[in-house]
Enzyme design. Structure first.
Site: not given
Ligand SMILES: [Mg+2]
Ligand SMILES: [Zn+2]
Lengths: 514, 98, 477
Positions: A81, A156, A180
């Site tokens: 990420k 996210s 997330s």
């Protein structure tokens, strides 16, 4: 039917590499080819480091051959990420304000992976600074759900979860501040764990809500998640909130046995707002565990409704302070024309941050400002204490709490952004876990009538990841193999690339990775 | 409590947060913040008088470093990220008036 | 001016601690250095970096707190103070607001008006900011983060001071205590001690405090004195004109000797303090406090009392010697060896202070050891070397700390006690200076001094002046 490399799980691939059936280069090339094929459709990555990954593949191969690298993830390609720092590789948080930032250090969690021989392919798309639940707030364009490109992947960590679903990597790292990892895992039909706070070092993770943030694995199944978590969990002296644990041999919990395990189902997780198909699938999963010998019962988990308001106060307050360092002076985006120092700050930040980030910075600055601190911030911290107490009570009775990861399956692109409050409410089942520092996991447990995946959430008491892994693994055994989405082929998108679409107009695109 | 979000509040928070909002953004921010704060006011239903504010979930204390210099000089690499630099320092607009 | 006004002053004193590394990272705190070379991701506010507390900083803060009669918060935390400025790389300073490490203490000061206690509200730990260098050429500012993260304590006094004299006495006292503890060198000019002055005036006899202003950038006693006087007059004039004093921060301009308001709508003084989620609480046990207490050196006040009892030296000497722990240690150790406190004191008050002043050195830089100083005194007392030779030897010891006996031996500086040799020399001197001999005999006492000098010269300084004197008189009779 012979499995292609891409169909393998991370642990299966690792084994075949060790057994010399597959070379590291073959694995990396397979991932890169898949990225090339699929990225134009899904846009999971912000940055792909093709050359670096191939070079690294050969180095790792040598170390495997020399017997230096022997772990289950040696040679396995991974996606990170883009809020985790990677030395010399662009790290943007999917924000314009960090459009060209190359850290001088690597996040501890990523370093742990690299030490274990994993090969970093690139950085995945996310909601800007992890603020969002759809990956649509990325400054570089949204990621699409590989199960249906008209839908969001969740967020996210949407890029990480979509990349695993689309087989553009074998596993990924995500981060979870209010859900997330678990919510996009649910939307993308992959498995993800948010560990107990303090289990994985936050050093090098670009902070959103420091007291809530935790890095965790996103993978194809529970076995992979356990192996990855075992690798990234570490006591890190660079992170004062890191916790020294001796029980991080998570793969030892991969046993198909839930006999006598006490599972609590919070009634409050199955009320108004929960999609009927999701409800059915999650309760069916509970029945599966019951049949395997678990004791399943309903109970009242109080204060669920207060978790979201408390979370938005705490996370926004911390974010407003954490994100003040992005000011156009030391790194990242600086506006071109400005009037004096404060003009530089204001213009750089206003142009550099997107609307959702600005909204949370404003909210956070407000709740901490003179006259409101007690009414909002302290009130939220007291609420957090009460929520933790509720969980403590529940875990006196139950080994695991079971519920949905999200109230619905993945919404359509563009459907959430117009009403931020509504988007925030979607995090109702995940947020309290972060407030209480608990571990949580999402495991695919079905599809809705449109074919979109549904996620089963398992919540454990602090430091009880093994119970989650055991329950998740047992469920998975009964459920059977989970198939990848039927993906329509997509056109290629060239060589090593930088897929950030929205560069600030005045600045040229940064070059390839080195 | 939503009426507390006035134009002045938005202006003031903009100064604190170093954000410059357009007129349109300000109106939107007023609306958003009002509705979110209204929702947050839900917390007032809850009697929290008996609870201590909880910053950290776990009672981890006294995490210290020994007083030993170990850091090397990584100036060149760090400065590579600076939007503007001069003579090994970060360059900013003049900070002192007069 | 019809009304009488009283000046009310409180101080915020920042002291740079003597730790080797910064408060939250392992970078060096060494002064100077090429810009930005003592930096790392933590002290330059790089994203993803995290602070880890330096234990030494906590111990120094506790030591200062105990020495200033503070209580220790056994549960203490760090908070973030949020404001934007380029010397502050995270745009928040890690400091302590809600639970500072020390609270409610005080120190006694003495001025012409007598003794008085100045209350200390709290002492908290925090990080220093970077340095801003104005670039005249390009009319911009350059930021150097070498100082960013250097550990500070901020000592916040109660508004107990009434004059510049009291302020200076208070700063002197703090500096003395902290230097004794070795927690800082407390140099105002070099910025290792900095004072912000909070000042208000009120009509004499009233209880209520007036509106205060805060003055920053005061880096000498002179600046502090002038700034206090200027601000006092400015505020009284405002009140006399029926105007209000505005609560504001004012910056002292040392060149113009004038303070000006730092007013800008961009500097809203709303720091949005909240507990730093990246740092964990500090829990201080009774044992830890006791450990620090046990390690505390004897402070000056206690020392003075003891000196009066133990050593027969003038009060004035004791005052001077105890102003520096280094001097006091040298005094006590040398006295312990040679048992001659007055002689040791004389060497410190005389030659040592003279050389320090002449060379612009601090007592901490003195090289001479107590053992060698004691030896030098014994050599002089025994007449092995004479007083002027001793001074020469001391000057070299001051720099190199060698054994004075060995040195005197090697250089042939020992006093010659051979009476025959002395007699021969004096006879030769008298023969060469018949006029002086005649003058002395004629009643000119001064002439004897000249003859002593000539004899010493001929003996290359190695004679005992007393013996020379006596023999000359004898031979001139
Ligand atoms: Mg301060
Ligand atoms: Zn540093």
């Amino acid at each position: 039917m012979k499995k292609s490399i891409l169909d393998l799980t991370a642990v299966e691939l690792g084994r075949k590499i060790k057994e010399k059936e597959i070379t590291v280069r073959e694995a990396v090339e397979a991932s890169l080819a898949q990225i090339e094929k699929m990225e134009a459709s899904f846009h999971c990555y912000v940055t792909v480091g093709k050359e670096a990954a191939l070079k690294r593949a050969d180095e790792v191969q040598k170390q495997i051959d020399a017997g230096v690298l022997t772990g289950p993830l040696a040679g396995v390609p991974v996606a990170i990420k883009d809020n985790m720092c990677t030395k010399n590789m662009l790290t943007t948080c999917s924000s314009r304000i960090l459009y060209n930032f190359r850290p001088t250090y690597t996040a501890e969690a990523v370093e742990n992976l690299e030490r274990a021989g994993a090969v970093v392919l690139g950085k995945t798309n996310m909601d800007e600074f992890a603020m969002g639940s759809t990956t649509e707030t990325s400054a570089f364009g949204e990621t699409k759900n590989p199960w249906n490109t008209e839908h969001v992947p969740g967020g996210s960590s949407g890029g990480s979860c979509a990349a695993v679903a689309a087989e553009e990597c074998f596993f990924a790292l995500g981060s979870d501040t209010g859900g997330s990892i678990r919510q996009p895992s649910s939307f993308c039909g992959v498995t993800g764990i948010k560990p107990t706070y303090g289990t994985v070092s936050r050093y090098g993770l670009i902070a959103y809500g420091s007291s809530l943030d935790q890095i965790g694995p996103v993978a194809k199944d529970v076995t992979d998640c356990a192996a990855v978590l075992e690798t990234i969990a570490s006591y890190d002296k660079k992170d004062s909130t890191s916790i020294e644990r001796k029980d991080t041999d998570f793969t030892s919990a991969l046993t198909d046995d839930v006999k006598g395990m006490k599972i609590g189902i919070p009634k409050d997780y199955f009320g108004e707002g929960l999609d009927l198909e999701v409800k059915k699938a999650v309760l069916a999963a509970a029945d599966v565990l019951k049949e395997k010998g678990a004791v399943v019962e309903e109970f009242d988990l109080k204060l669920v409704e207060y978790a979201i308001p408390a979370y938005y106060v705490i996370a926004s307050a911390e974010a407003s302070s954490n994100l003040s360092r992005f000011d156009g002076i030391k790194y990242g985006y600086r506006t071109k024309e400005y009037d004096g120092l404060h003009g530089l700050y204001k213009k750089s930040r206003s142009e550099g941050f997107g609307p959702e980030v600005k909204r949370r910075i404003m909210l956070g600055s407000f709740v901490l400002s003179s006259g409101y601190y007690d009414a909002y911030y302290l009130k939220a911290l007291r609420t957090k204490a009460l929520i933790k107490q509720e969980f403590d009570k529940a875990f006196e009775k139950y080994d695991v709490i079971l519920g949905p990861a999200a109230p619905t399956t993945a919404p359509k692109l563009g459907a959430s952004l117009s009403d931020p409050l509504k988007m925030y409410l979607g995090d109702i089942y995940t947020i309290s876990v972060n407030l209480a520092g608990l571990p949580g996991m999402s495991v695919p447990c079905g599809q809705d009538s449109r074919g979109l995946p549904i996620g089963l959430q398992l919540i454990g008491d602090c430091f009880q990841e093994k119970k989650l892994i055991r329950a998740g693994f047992a469920y998975e055994q009964a459920r059977g193999p989970w198939k990848a989405p039927a993906m329509a082929g997509a056109s290629g998108c060239g060589d090593s690339f930088d897929s950030r679409k929205e560069e600030p107009a005045s600045i040229q695109t940064a070059g390839e990775e080195n | 409590m939503a009426n507390i979000i006035s134009d002045e509040t938005i202006e003031y928070v903009g100064i604190l947060a170093k954000l410059e909002l357009s007129e349109e953004e300000k109106q939107q921010a007023k609306k958003d913040m009002g509705s979110i704060l209204d929702y947050i006011d839900k917390l007032n239903e809850l009697d929290t008088a008996g609870a201590e504010p909880m910053s950290h979930v776990f009672p981890v204390n006294n995490v210290f470093r020994e007083d030993v210099v170990v850091n090397g000089d990584d100036r060149e690499n760090m400065l590579k990220n600076a939007p503007e630099q001069k003579d090994g320092a970060y360059k900013v607009p003049k900070t002192v008036e007069n | 001016m019809a009304k009488q006004y009283e000046t009310v002053i409180g101080l915020e004193v920042h002291v740079e601690l003597a730790a080797k590394t910064k408060i939250f990272c392992s970078c060096s705190t060494a002064f100077g250095g090429v810009p930005n070379t003592h930096t790392c991701p933590v002290c330059t506010g790089m994203p993803g970096s995290l602070p880890v507390l330096n234990k030494q900083v906590v111990e120094y803060a506790m030591a200062v707190g105990l020495a200033t009669n503070c209580s220790i918060h056994q549960y203490s935390k760090f908070d973030r103070k949020n404001y934007f400025y380029p010397d502050n790389p995270q745009n928040y300073q890690i400091s302590q607001l809600y639970l500072p490490i020390c609270y409610e203490g005080g120190v006694e000061i003495e001025t012409a008006a007598g003794k008085k206690t100045i209350g200390i509200h709290e002492i908290h730990m925090e990080e220093d900011a970077g340095k801003l260098i104005h670039d005249e050429w390009e009319d911009c500012t350059l930021v150097d983060y070498n100082r960013s993260g250097v550990p500070l304590i901020e000592i916040v006094s109660e508004p107990d001071m009434r004059s510049a004299e009291e302020v200076i006495a208070y700063l002197d006292k703090l500096g003395l205590i902290i230097r004794y503890l070795g927690a800082s060198d407390c140099k105002l000019q070099e910025g290792s001690m900095r004072a912000d002055v909070n000042l208000s005036v009120r009509e004499a006899g009233t209880e209520k405090l007036g509106t205060r202003t805060e003055m920053k950038n005061l880096n000498s006693f002179k600046a502090i004195t002038h700034a206090i006087e200027g601000e006092r007059i400015r505020q009284i004039e405002l009140l006399e004109e029926g105007k209000a004093v505005i609560q504001e921060t004012r910056r002292w301009d040392d060149n113009k000797e004038y303070s000006y308001a730092m007013r800008s709508k961009e500097d809203a003084q709303d720091y949005r303090y909240f507990p730093d989620p990246d740092l964990v609480p500090i829990i201080i046990s009774d044992e830890w406090i006791q450990q620090i207490r046990d390690r505390q050196p004897e402070l000056r006040t206690e020392k003075l009392v003891r000196y009066r009892k133990e050593f027969d030296i003038p009060e004035y000497d004791a005052q001077i010697i105890t102003e520096s722990k280094k001097l006091a240690d040298l005094f006590e150790e040398a006295t312990a060896i040679c048992k001659k406190p007055k002689k040791v004191s004389n060497w410190i008050m005389g030659e040592t202070l003279r050389l320090l002043k002449e060379r612009g050195m601090e007592p901490e830089e003195i090289k001479v050891s107590a053992g060698n100083l004691a030896k030098l005194i014994e050599l002089t007392e025994a007449g092995t070397i004479n007083g002027s030779v001793a001074k020469t030897v001391f000057e070299i010891m001051f720099q190199e700390n060698m054994d004075p006996e060995q040195y005197a031996e090697e250089k042939g500086l020992k006093t010659v006690h051979d009476e025959g040799a002395l007699r021969t020399t004096i006879e030769a001197v008298l023969a060469e200076n018949p006029q002086s001999a005649a003058d002395y005999k004629g009643g000119k006492e001064k002439a004897l001094g000249f003859l002593v000098g000539q004899t010493m010269k001929a003996m290359k300084g190695k004679a005992n002046p007393g013996a020379v004197n006596q023999m000359l008189k004898e031979l001139l009779q």
